[in-house]
Each structure stands twice: as C-alpha cells, then as structure tokens.
Scaffold this motif. Sequence first.
Motif, PDB file in Angstrom:
ATOM      1  N   ARG A  26       0.817  -1.221   0.000  1.00 33.45           N
ATOM      2  CA  ARG A  26       0.000   0.000   0.000  1.00 33.45           C
ATOM      3  C   ARG A  26       0.851   1.271   0.000  1.00 33.45           C
ATOM      4  O   ARG A  26       0.374   2.325  -0.377  1.00 33.45           O
ATOM      5  CB  ARG A  26      -0.930   0.000   1.202  1.00 33.45           C
ATOM      6  CG  ARG A  26      -2.027  -1.035   1.117  1.00 33.45           C
ATOM      7  CD  ARG A  26      -2.786  -1.188   2.444  1.00 33.45           C
ATOM      8  NE  ARG A  26      -3.779  -2.228   2.368  1.00 33.45           N
ATOM      9  CZ  ARG A  26      -3.541  -3.528   2.566  1.00 33.45           C
ATOM     10  NH1 ARG A  26      -2.325  -3.946   2.867  1.00 33.45           N
ATOM     11  NH2 ARG A  26      -4.521  -4.417   2.471  1.00 33.45           N
TER      12      ARG A  26
ATOM     13  N   SER B 165      -5.659  -8.583  -3.091  1.00 37.74           N
ATOM     14  CA  SER B 165      -6.103  -8.152  -4.420  1.00 37.74           C
ATOM     15  C   SER B 165      -5.720  -6.690  -4.626  1.00 37.74           C
ATOM     16  O   SER B 165      -5.604  -5.915  -3.674  1.00 37.74           O
ATOM     17  CB  SER B 165      -7.609  -8.335  -4.587  1.00 37.74           C
ATOM     18  OG  SER B 165      -8.314  -7.518  -3.677  1.00 37.74           O
ATOM     19  N   TYR B 166      -5.507  -6.372  -5.882  1.00 39.23           N
ATOM     20  CA  TYR B 166      -5.167  -5.019  -6.314  1.00 39.23           C
ATOM     21  C   TYR B 166      -6.227  -4.607  -7.328  1.00 39.23           C
ATOM     22  O   TYR B 166      -6.571  -5.383  -8.228  1.00 39.23           O
ATOM     23  CB  TYR B 166      -3.780  -5.008  -6.968  1.00 39.23           C
ATOM     24  CG  TYR B 166      -3.501  -3.729  -7.716  1.00 39.23           C
ATOM     25  CD1 TYR B 166      -3.019  -2.618  -7.056  1.00 39.23           C
ATOM     26  CD2 TYR B 166      -3.753  -3.629  -9.076  1.00 39.23           C
ATOM     27  CE1 TYR B 166      -2.782  -1.434  -7.727  1.00 39.23           C
ATOM     28  CE2 TYR B 166      -3.520  -2.449  -9.758  1.00 39.23           C
ATOM     29  CZ  TYR B 166      -3.035  -1.361  -9.081  1.00 39.23           C
ATOM     30  OH  TYR B 166      -2.815  -0.196  -9.752  1.00 39.23           O
ATOM     31  N   ARG B 167      -6.758  -3.401  -7.167  1.00 37.01           N
ATOM     32  CA  ARG B 167      -7.774  -2.925  -8.110  1.00 37.01           C
ATOM     33  C   ARG B 167      -7.549  -1.450  -8.404  1.00 37.01           C
ATOM     34  O   ARG B 167      -7.405  -0.636  -7.493  1.00 37.01           O
ATOM     35  CB  ARG B 167      -9.170  -3.124  -7.533  1.00 37.01           C
ATOM     36  CG  ARG B 167     -10.289  -2.743  -8.482  1.00 37.01           C
ATOM     37  CD  ARG B 167     -11.664  -2.945  -7.861  1.00 37.01           C
ATOM     38  NE  ARG B 167     -11.848  -4.263  -7.275  1.00 37.01           N
ATOM     39  CZ  ARG B 167     -12.244  -5.354  -7.942  1.00 37.01           C
ATOM     40  NH1 ARG B 167     -12.507  -5.276  -9.212  1.00 37.01           N
ATOM     41  NH2 ARG B 167     -12.391  -6.505  -7.301  1.00 37.01           N
ATOM     42  N   ASN B 168      -7.476  -1.142  -9.681  1.00 38.84           N
ATOM     43  CA  ASN B 168      -7.487   0.230 -10.172  1.00 38.84           C
ATOM     44  C   ASN B 168      -8.735   0.272 -11.053  1.00 38.84           C
ATOM     45  O   ASN B 168      -8.717  -0.207 -12.196  1.00 38.84           O
ATOM     46  CB  ASN B 168      -6.211   0.552 -10.954  1.00 38.84           C
ATOM     47  CG  ASN B 168      -6.082   2.019 -11.272  1.00 38.84           C
ATOM     48  OD1 ASN B 168      -7.061   2.757 -11.239  1.00 38.84           O
ATOM     49  ND2 ASN B 168      -4.882   2.435 -11.598  1.00 38.84           N
ATOM     50  N   HIS B 169      -9.847   0.742 -10.482  1.00 41.12           N
ATOM     51  CA  HIS B 169     -11.175   0.621 -11.088  1.00 41.12           C
ATOM     52  C   HIS B 169     -11.197   1.001 -12.566  1.00 41.12           C
ATOM     53  O   HIS B 169     -10.675   2.030 -12.970  1.00 41.12           O
ATOM     54  CB  HIS B 169     -12.195   1.460 -10.315  1.00 41.12           C
ATOM     55  CG  HIS B 169     -12.498   0.869  -8.972  1.00 41.12           C
ATOM     56  ND1 HIS B 169     -13.294  -0.229  -8.818  1.00 41.12           N
ATOM     57  CD2 HIS B 169     -12.069   1.201  -7.733  1.00 41.12           C
ATOM     58  CE1 HIS B 169     -13.366  -0.548  -7.529  1.00 41.12           C
ATOM     59  NE2 HIS B 169     -12.624   0.303  -6.858  1.00 41.12           N
TER      60      HIS B 169
ATOM     61  N   TYR C 169      -7.512  -5.359 -12.407  1.00 40.15           N
ATOM     62  CA  TYR C 169      -7.750  -6.126 -11.179  1.00 40.15           C
ATOM     63  C   TYR C 169      -6.794  -7.309 -11.213  1.00 40.15           C
ATOM     64  O   TYR C 169      -6.609  -7.937 -12.265  1.00 40.15           O
ATOM     65  CB  TYR C 169      -9.191  -6.645 -11.115  1.00 40.15           C
ATOM     66  CG  TYR C 169      -9.365  -7.736 -10.083  1.00 40.15           C
ATOM     67  CD1 TYR C 169      -9.525  -7.423  -8.737  1.00 40.15           C
ATOM     68  CD2 TYR C 169      -9.308  -9.080 -10.454  1.00 40.15           C
ATOM     69  CE1 TYR C 169      -9.642  -8.422  -7.782  1.00 40.15           C
ATOM     70  CE2 TYR C 169      -9.433 -10.082  -9.503  1.00 40.15           C
ATOM     71  CZ  TYR C 169      -9.595  -9.745  -8.170  1.00 40.15           C
ATOM     72  OH  TYR C 169      -9.705 -10.726  -7.229  1.00 40.15           O
TER      73      TYR C 169
ATOM     74  N   GLY D 268      -3.802   2.250  -6.087  1.00 40.63           N
ATOM     75  CA  GLY D 268      -5.004   1.465  -6.276  1.00 40.63           C
ATOM     76  C   GLY D 268      -5.534   0.968  -4.951  1.00 40.63           C
ATOM     77  O   GLY D 268      -4.974   1.213  -3.891  1.00 40.63           O
ATOM     78  N   GLN D 269      -6.629   0.235  -5.030  1.00 36.17           N
ATOM     79  CA  GLN D 269      -7.268  -0.333  -3.849  1.00 36.17           C
ATOM     80  C   GLN D 269      -6.660  -1.711  -3.602  1.00 36.17           C
ATOM     81  O   GLN D 269      -6.713  -2.589  -4.467  1.00 36.17           O
ATOM     82  CB  GLN D 269      -8.765  -0.439  -4.082  1.00 36.17           C
ATOM     83  CG  GLN D 269      -9.519  -1.032  -2.943  1.00 36.17           C
ATOM     84  CD  GLN D 269     -10.998  -1.170  -3.276  1.00 36.17           C
ATOM     85  OE1 GLN D 269     -11.482  -0.699  -4.301  1.00 36.17           O
ATOM     86  NE2 GLN D 269     -11.713  -1.838  -2.393  1.00 36.17           N
ATOM     87  N   ILE D 270      -6.074  -1.902  -2.450  1.00 37.70           N
ATOM     88  CA  ILE D 270      -5.448  -3.172  -2.098  1.00 37.70           C
ATOM     89  C   ILE D 270      -6.193  -3.743  -0.902  1.00 37.70           C
ATOM     90  O   ILE D 270      -6.359  -3.068   0.113  1.00 37.70           O
ATOM     91  CB  ILE D 270      -3.950  -2.978  -1.793  1.00 37.70           C
ATOM     92  CG1 ILE D 270      -3.254  -2.478  -3.053  1.00 37.70           C
ATOM     93  CG2 ILE D 270      -3.324  -4.267  -1.283  1.00 37.70           C
ATOM     94  CD1 ILE D 270      -1.862  -1.973  -2.858  1.00 37.70           C
ATOM     95  N   GLU D 271      -6.664  -4.982  -1.059  1.00 38.90           N
ATOM     96  CA  GLU D 271      -7.399  -5.641   0.012  1.00 38.90           C
ATOM     97  C   GLU D 271      -6.684  -6.909   0.410  1.00 38.90           C
ATOM     98  O   GLU D 271      -6.250  -7.674  -0.442  1.00 38.90           O
ATOM     99  CB  GLU D 271      -8.824  -5.952  -0.443  1.00 38.90           C
ATOM    100  CG  GLU D 271      -9.657  -4.708  -0.694  1.00 38.90           C
ATOM    101  CD  GLU D 271     -11.086  -5.033  -1.086  1.00 38.90           C
ATOM    102  OE1 GLU D 271     -11.474  -6.211  -1.030  1.00 38.90           O
ATOM    103  OE2 GLU D 271     -11.796  -4.089  -1.457  1.00 38.90           O
TER     104      GLU D 271
END
Length: 145
Positions: free
Chosen positions: A27, A46-50, A54, A32-35
């Motif tokens: 992070r 997971s990695y997501r850049n909307h 993904y 991006g969004q890392i969960e």
Amino acid sequence: MNNQDFTTTIVVNSTPEAAYQAINNVRGWWLGQIEGPTDQLNDEFSYRNHGIHYSKHRITELLPGKKVAWLTTDSSLEFVEDKNEWTGTSITFDIAGAGNQTEIRFTHHGLVPSCPCFGACSGGWTHFINGSLQSFIDTGKGKPM
C-alpha cells in the motif's frame, strides 16, 4: 535465447531487511485499492485500479532480506482482449546487499514482449518499481501517482 520476462533493477539507500519490509508494504508504493494482507506467506491480496486493472496475488515466498514472490491467481485487464493475461504469471523481488546499498531485481515472469499488455504493463511496472518503490524505500514516501 535470452529470458524476455519483464525485469527492472533498482539500487536503494537501505539495508536488505528494510527493503524487504518496504516491498511487503504494498500500500505504500502501489496505486489502487489493495485488500488483504501483503506480508504473510500463503496469504492473498487483491489489487484494483477501477476500470483498468484487477489482480489477485498469493504470496508464495518470503525470505527476509532476500526475496519476495507472488503468484497471480486471477486477473482482469480491461485494456486488452485477453483480460486474464496476468493469471498464472508470477512476480519476484530478488534482494541483495550492494556495499552500503541494496539492489532489488524485480521480474514479472510471463510478462513478455509478445503479450498484448507488455507495453502498458512494463511502463506501469517501471513507474511503480523505479519511481514509487525506490522513493518509498529511500524516503519513506512512495510516488504511486
């Protein structure tokens, strides 16, 4: 024949152990969004850049101060025809002391010039590894944008 997997190397002003810790703090350097957890063996994140990217990664190897490895178990790249192009590829960070600095060799195994996403993905990795991760290790602040 030469290995064509995408590889880039950086040298940072840090110890191998500190570089290892920074790599595992995903992070801090990847936009991006890392969960999920990013620092425990066999964990998945997971990695997501909307609207763009993904991917889901399983941490397959953690050798403190020496190596970090991920297996991409799922992916969806919205900018290429084969949206699952990363699925089944792997990513490694090989870490080695270099005097009072540390060398990190990043390789995305399976990201080769014949892949449709190679241009965009290798450019993205160059930014995140050579720019953001290097800055994060050297200064404590990543440059994910």
